[in-house]
Design an enzyme around this catalytic site. Structure first.
Site, PDB file in Angstrom:
ATOM      1  N   SER A  59       0.696  -1.213   0.246  1.00  0.00           N
ATOM      2  CA  SER A  59       0.028  -0.110   0.048  1.00  0.00           C
ATOM      3  C   SER A  59       0.969   1.398  -0.022  1.00  0.00           C
ATOM      4  O   SER A  59       0.341   2.476  -0.036  1.00  0.00           O
ATOM      5  CB  SER A  59      -0.903  -0.060   1.367  1.00  0.00           C
ATOM      6  OG  SER A  59      -0.099  -0.014   2.386  1.00  0.00           O
ATOM      7  N   CYS A  67       2.586  -7.139   1.690  1.00  0.00           N
ATOM      8  CA  CYS A  67       1.634  -6.205   2.588  1.00  0.00           C
ATOM      9  C   CYS A  67       0.664  -7.446   3.257  1.00  0.00           C
ATOM     10  O   CYS A  67      -0.276  -7.949   2.509  1.00  0.00           O
ATOM     11  CB  CYS A  67       0.616  -5.301   1.649  1.00  0.00           C
ATOM     12  SG  CYS A  67      -0.541  -4.452   2.492  1.00  0.00           S
ATOM     13  N   CYS A  87       2.653  -6.069  10.023  1.00  0.00           N
ATOM     14  CA  CYS A  87       2.487  -4.910   8.813  1.00  0.00           C
ATOM     15  C   CYS A  87       3.982  -4.627   8.329  1.00  0.00           C
ATOM     16  O   CYS A  87       4.865  -4.611   9.028  1.00  0.00           O
ATOM     17  CB  CYS A  87       1.758  -3.992   9.349  1.00  0.00           C
ATOM     18  SG  CYS A  87       1.860  -2.351   8.241  1.00  0.00           S
TER      19      CYS A  87
HETATM   20  N1  DGL Z   1       1.900  -2.430   4.945  1.00  0.00           N
HETATM   21  C1  DGL Z   1       0.613  -3.009   5.094  1.00  0.00           C
HETATM   22  C2  DGL Z   1       0.462  -4.366   5.666  1.00  0.00           C
HETATM   23  O1  DGL Z   1       1.480  -4.945   5.800  1.00  0.00           O
HETATM   24  C3  DGL Z   1      -0.392  -2.020   5.695  1.00  0.00           C
HETATM   25  C4  DGL Z   1      -0.355  -0.740   5.647  1.00  0.00           C
HETATM   26  C5  DGL Z   1      -1.872  -0.120   5.387  1.00  0.00           C
HETATM   27  O2  DGL Z   1      -2.585   0.114   6.227  1.00  0.00           O
HETATM   28  O3  DGL Z   1      -1.887   0.367   4.165  1.00  0.00           O
HETATM   29  O4  DGL Z   1      -0.480  -4.832   6.436  1.00  0.00           O
END
Ligand code: DGL
Length: 261
Positions: free
Chosen positions: A16, A78, A191
């Site tokens: 994202s 992600c 995350c």
């Molecule tokens: N980097 C994303 C993940 O691993 C999430 C960040 C978002 O909320 O867009 O869940």
């Protein structure tokens, strides 16, 4: 068919925003000769506070584009996008190598098998709400006290390139305030943005808790899957990394800095 993709084509990696760079870092380490195309979808960030349907639709749009470009595989760097879309993606494109990421709960629990450790899982609200995470938790619920901790607002620090400082420290202190740091054995950074604030999590939690991230496991899995599909590159020189972002060039600069962190 997998063999319609060129083994020397780049691997798509997307998130994202800038967080998936923590996965790209691990991928580069495991497969230095591969080319990577990293796409940060900062214009649509955050994913974690949207609905599953919104994120799934967006992810399909991106993955369609990667396939059309001939990118030989796609790493969904992600956790949120993985939980929203990876199963549907695999059903729709059974011939395409698609690798997702999930919170590194398994190593956090298995490293302390038989000890009933206290494990905090920091992740986005969507990751924690989705069925995929509940299934993951169900597998380890008899072996650990698992505490899911939704962290809305945390990825935004990393998106801004703010990976240290007082505001970040206060934010993370507030999130972790309910927990007795002497009793927490592990913190899963569920995350892909969070490994970039690991130092601050460490400052808040002290030395006892071990921190886990999913990037290295995902990178090893990607190599296994490419090997099984006959899609590992046969080049022996260091590969190229191309970074694009749906919002701005400034985000590309942040990615370049994070990649060297
Ligand atoms: N980097 C994303 C993940 O691993 C999430 C960040 C978002 O909320 O867009 O869940």
């Amino acid at each position: 068919m997998a063999d319609t993709f060129d083994r020397n084509a780049p691997i798509a990696v997307f998130d994202s925003g800038v967080g998936g760079i923590s996965v790209l870092r691990a991928l580069r380490e495991v497969m230095p000769c591969e080319d990577f195309f990293y796409f940060g979808d900062s214009a649509y960030a955050p994913y974690g506070t949207k609905t599953t349907e919104e994120v799934r639709a967006r992810v399909f749009e991106l993955v369609d584009g990667f396939r059309d470009k001939g990118l030989k595989a796609c790493v969904v760097a992600c956790n949120t996008a993985t939980s929203a879309a990876v199963r549907a993606l695999r059903e729709t494109y059974p011939e395409y190598t698609i690798v997702g990421i999930e919170p590194a709960l398994k190593p956090a629990v298995m490293d302390r098998a038989g000890e009933m450790p206290n494990v905090i899982v920091m992740a986005t609200p969507m990751t924690i709400r989705n069925e995929k995470f509940h299934n993951l938790m169900d597998r380890y619920v008899e072996m650990a006290h698992i505490i899911p901790l939704p962290c809305p607002g945390l990825m935004e620090f990393v998106e801004r390139g703010e990976t240290s400082g007082e505001a970040l420290y206060d934010f993370i202190s507030n999130l972790l305030a309910p927990f007795d740091r002497d009793r927490v054995d592990a913190v899963v950074l569920g995350c892909t943005h969070y490994p970039f604030v690991a130092e601050t999590v460490r400052k808040v939690m002290g030395e006892k808790a071990v921190l886990y991230e999913g990037g290295p496991g995902t990178a090893r899995e990607t190599r296994r899957r490419l090997e099984a599909a006959g899609l590992l590159t046969d080049r022996t020189t260091v590969g190229k990394i191309t970074i694009e972002n749906s919002l701005s060039e400034e985000k590309v600069k942040i990615c370049e800095r994070l990649l060297e962190m």
